[in-house]
Design a protein around this motif. Structure first.
Motif, PDB file in Angstrom:
ATOM      1  N   HIS A  69       0.855  -1.189   0.000  1.00 17.56           N
ATOM      2  CA  HIS A  69       0.000   0.000   0.000  1.00 17.56           C
ATOM      3  C   HIS A  69       0.890   1.237   0.000  1.00 17.56           C
ATOM      4  CE1 HIS A  69      -3.714  -2.299   1.106  1.00 17.56           C
ATOM      5  NE2 HIS A  69      -2.786  -3.148   1.551  1.00 17.56           N
ATOM      6  N   GLN A  72       0.197   3.957   2.523  1.00 15.76           N
ATOM      7  CA  GLN A  72       0.434   3.724   3.954  1.00 15.76           C
ATOM      8  C   GLN A  72       1.899   3.920   4.312  1.00 15.76           C
ATOM      9  OE1 GLN A  72      -1.262  -0.177   4.854  1.00 15.76           O
ATOM     10  NE2 GLN A  72      -3.187   0.383   3.860  1.00 15.76           N
ATOM     11  N   LEU A  84      -6.273  -6.391  12.605  1.00 12.75           N
ATOM     12  CA  LEU A  84      -6.617  -5.745  11.334  1.00 12.75           C
ATOM     13  C   LEU A  84      -7.678  -4.638  11.443  1.00 12.75           C
ATOM     14  CD1 LEU A  84      -6.475  -5.568   8.218  1.00 12.75           C
ATOM     15  CD2 LEU A  84      -8.170  -7.389   8.132  1.00 12.75           C
ATOM     16  N   TRP A  87      -6.801  -1.597  13.533  1.00 11.30           N
ATOM     17  CA  TRP A  87      -5.655  -0.951  12.883  1.00 11.30           C
ATOM     18  C   TRP A  87      -6.122  -0.129  11.676  1.00 11.30           C
ATOM     19  CZ3 TRP A  87      -3.859  -2.212   7.874  1.00 11.30           C
ATOM     20  CH2 TRP A  87      -2.638  -1.630   7.516  1.00 11.30           C
ATOM     21  N   LEU A  88      -7.036  -0.701  10.898  1.00  8.86           N
ATOM     22  CA  LEU A  88      -7.572   0.032   9.744  1.00  8.86           C
ATOM     23  C   LEU A  88      -8.266   1.307  10.205  1.00  8.86           C
ATOM     24  CD1 LEU A  88      -9.147  -2.817   7.517  1.00  8.86           C
ATOM     25  CD2 LEU A  88      -7.213  -1.367   6.908  1.00  8.86           C
ATOM     26  N   ARG A 196     -11.029  -2.910  -2.291  1.00  4.45           N
ATOM     27  CA  ARG A 196     -10.154  -3.015  -1.107  1.00  4.45           C
ATOM     28  C   ARG A 196     -10.247  -4.405  -0.490  1.00  4.45           C
ATOM     29  NH1 ARG A 196      -8.177   1.258   2.222  1.00  4.45           N
ATOM     30  NH2 ARG A 196      -6.582   0.130   3.347  1.00  4.45           N
ATOM     31  N   PHE A 197     -11.447  -4.777  -0.074  1.00  5.64           N
ATOM     32  CA  PHE A 197     -11.800  -6.130   0.369  1.00  5.64           C
ATOM     33  C   PHE A 197     -13.316  -6.176   0.459  1.00  5.64           C
ATOM     34  CE2 PHE A 197     -11.282  -5.877   5.381  1.00  5.64           C
ATOM     35  CZ  PHE A 197     -11.799  -4.601   5.402  1.00  5.64           C
ATOM     36  N   HIS A 223      -7.801  -8.328  -1.016  1.00  4.77           N
ATOM     37  CA  HIS A 223      -7.413  -9.061   0.203  1.00  4.77           C
ATOM     38  C   HIS A 223      -8.375 -10.229   0.404  1.00  4.77           C
ATOM     39  CE1 HIS A 223      -5.865  -4.940   1.063  1.00  4.77           C
ATOM     40  NE2 HIS A 223      -4.866  -5.600   1.613  1.00  4.77           N
ATOM     41  N   GLU A 226      -7.766 -12.859   5.741  1.00  6.75           N
ATOM     42  CA  GLU A 226      -6.578 -12.426   6.468  1.00  6.75           C
ATOM     43  C   GLU A 226      -6.738 -12.639   7.963  1.00  6.75           C
ATOM     44  OE1 GLU A 226      -5.761  -8.324   5.633  1.00  6.75           O
ATOM     45  OE2 GLU A 226      -4.051  -8.208   6.995  1.00  6.75           O
ATOM     46  N   HIS A 263      -2.710 -12.400   1.473  1.00  8.39           N
ATOM     47  CA  HIS A 263      -2.824 -13.090   2.776  1.00  8.39           C
ATOM     48  C   HIS A 263      -3.254 -14.547   2.661  1.00  8.39           C
ATOM     49  CE1 HIS A 263      -1.867  -9.343   4.676  1.00  8.39           C
ATOM     50  NE2 HIS A 263      -2.789  -8.765   3.928  1.00  8.39           N
ATOM     51  N   SER A 288       3.417  -8.664   7.695  1.00  9.45           N
ATOM     52  CA  SER A 288       2.090  -8.164   8.039  1.00  9.45           C
ATOM     53  C   SER A 288       1.322  -9.182   8.893  1.00  9.45           C
ATOM     54  CB  SER A 288       1.338  -7.884   6.746  1.00  9.45           C
ATOM     55  OG  SER A 288      -0.021  -7.702   6.966  1.00  9.45           O
ATOM     56  N   ASP A 314       3.326  -5.877   2.016  1.00  3.08           N
ATOM     57  CA  ASP A 314       2.079  -5.345   2.573  1.00  3.08           C
ATOM     58  C   ASP A 314       2.324  -4.162   3.506  1.00  3.08           C
ATOM     59  OD1 ASP A 314      -0.685  -5.140   2.905  1.00  3.08           O
ATOM     60  OD2 ASP A 314      -0.708  -6.508   4.614  1.00  3.08           O
ATOM     61  N   ALA A 317       1.090  -2.593   7.071  1.00  5.49           N
ATOM     62  CA  ALA A 317       0.867  -3.658   8.042  1.00  5.49           C
ATOM     63  C   ALA A 317       2.161  -4.462   8.165  1.00  5.49           C
ATOM     64  CB  ALA A 317      -0.284  -4.552   7.603  1.00  5.49           C
TER      65      ALA A 317
END
Ligand code: GUN
Ligand code: FE
Length: 428
Positions: A69, A72, A84, A87-88, A196-197, A223, A226, A263, A288, A314, A317
């Motif tokens: 990313h 990031q 996860l 953290w996001l 994104r996911f 993703h 994960e 992942h 990650s 990643d 992360a």
């Protein structure tokens, strides 16, 4: 005009998974972008060829990072004691919202590209943000640098903060605009469809992205499986789907075009079968997965079953862009997996991990990551002469020492598609 030359040095690469090819004091003949061949001695047909002699240095394929990313990068090393989802929410989403400002993007992205150059990441698959302006800028900057990348404008139309949520129609329209404008703009920098996911994309958006990927023949990255919290969320959002992987599959986002899923720590047997059948690349992100306590991905098992795998940082992360560190990390978690699986999943050997970091991930880009004939010539010149040495080492041992104890200072020269790439600072 095609420029032909040869490089000379201690050549080491992996044509096959788990087996080094070593040519001590050998030559790689390059014709334009491509490798013509690897030779112990240059025969008469190459008599007039310019030879660039790297002396006792090693020449290895460029590293390929198939999931990171860019947006990031400013958060590198922050918030890694969380899982996860928190953290996001706490670190990542607020940082990514800043990329509405193209001048902020320019600052961070310049620095990231320089860092990728430093670590010899000649090819990468990159998430930008939802913002089309800064995503286009990132593609233009990669193109100027000479490094190769797939760059994705991220799609998010739900379960995200207001300043990082797109209207479904806008998300589709902006994506299509980029695919139209950038699919043929550059040879080495290409767009990639990037939901994104599943939690951050509505079914309508996913289906439209599947349609666009097919229509423009552009690859897909996302993703998958994960983290437990993430998977439970997907189950709630899609009670009708058998598993997480089938949500992408139903939307036409799984292997209709070349696809990377990052992942895959917690995939079940049915999902592994789908990944094999759809020829999906799994981005293994050991740094990650350790940092966010996601788990230990079953990489030996995936490979044994026939899944394609590449390595990935990643960031953020993951806490490093160093492919050497990522290889070591992948080796360490694989050793632990061996014991924890009751000695079923054999540890990944360094020769296997080196393959994943070069030819394994490189396959996503075509003929990349090896010095076989007709492969694009991506290479790093590794100078290990400053490392303490109290005995003589084979080339294989020298490579091992570089991976386990070396850093970017040992990388002296980088080539991408036949072209020597200079430090990108002067471009920005
Ligand atoms: N899943 C959805 N978004 C992200 C992200 O930015 N990083 C990681 N590691 N997983 C994600
Ligand atoms: Fe990621």
């Amino acid at each position: 005009m095609r420029i032909d030359y040869a490089v000379k040095g201690n050549i080491i690469f992996t044509k096959e998974f788990g087996k080094y090819e070593v040519i001590k004091d050998g030559y790689i003949v390059v014709q334009g972008k491509l490798v013509k061949g690897v030779y112990k001695k240059l025969s008469g047909e190459f008599i007039n060829l310019k030879v660039i002699d790297y002396g006792n240095a090693m020449i290895i394929p460029g590293f390929v990072d198939i999931h990171l990313h860019a947006s990031q990068f400013a958060n590198l090393g922050l918030g890694l004691d969380k899982e996860l989802m928190p953290w996001l929410e706490e670190y990542t989403f607020p940082e990514e919202a800043k990329y509405a400002d193209v001048s902020y993007a320019k600052k961070v992205y310049s620095s990231l590209i320089r860092e990728l150059w430093k670590f010899g990441i000649t090819r990468s698959c990159v998430f930008a943000t939802i913002h089309k302006g800064s995503t286009k800028l990132l593609m233009d900057m990669f193109a100027k640098s000479g490094l190769s990348a797939y760059v994705g404008k991220v799609n998010m139309d739900r379960n995200s903060p207001d300043d990082l949520t797109e209207k479904t129609e806008d998300s589709i329209r902006d994506t299509e605009e980029i695919l139209k404008e950038y699919s043929n703009k550059y040879e080495l920098v290409k767009p990639i469809v990037t939901p994104r996911f599943v939690p951050s994309c509505s079914t309508d958006l996913l289906k439209n992205l599947g349609r666009l990927a097919k229509q423009y023949n552009v690859p897909v990255q996302s993703h998958l499986c994960e983290n437990y919290g993430e998977i439970n969320f997907v189950k709630k959002l899609h009670p009708d789907c058998k598993n997480y992987t089938s949500v992408y599959s139903k939307a036409g986002l799984l292997g209709e075009v070349p696809t990377i899923m990052a992942h895959c720590v917690l995939v079940d047997e049915d999902e592994i079968e789908l990944l094999v059948e759809k020829k999906v690349f799994v981005a293994h992100c050991p740094s990650s997965n350790c940092n966010l306590a996601s788990g230990n991905a079953p990489i030996r098992k995936l490979i044994t079953k026939g899944v394609k795998v590449g390595l990935a940082s990643d960031i953020s992360a993951g806490n490093t862009l160093s492919m050497m560190d990522i290889i070591v990390n992948a080796a360490q978690v694989s050793n632990i997996k061996w014991i924890e699986s009751g000695r079923v999943d054999k540890p990944l050997k360094l020769t296997e991990l080196f393959y994943l970091a070069t030819k394994g991930g490189g396959e996503f880009f075509g003929k990349v990551g090896s010095f076989e004939e007709k492969y694009e010539f991506d290479a790093l010149v590794i100078d290990d002469s400053s490392m303490p040495a109290f005995k003589t080492f084979s080339i294989e041992e020298r490579l091992q020492r570089f991976i386990y104890t070396g850093d970017d200072r040992n990388i002296k020269v980088r080539y991408v598609a036949g072209k020597k790439i200079e430090e990108p600072k002067s471009y920005f």
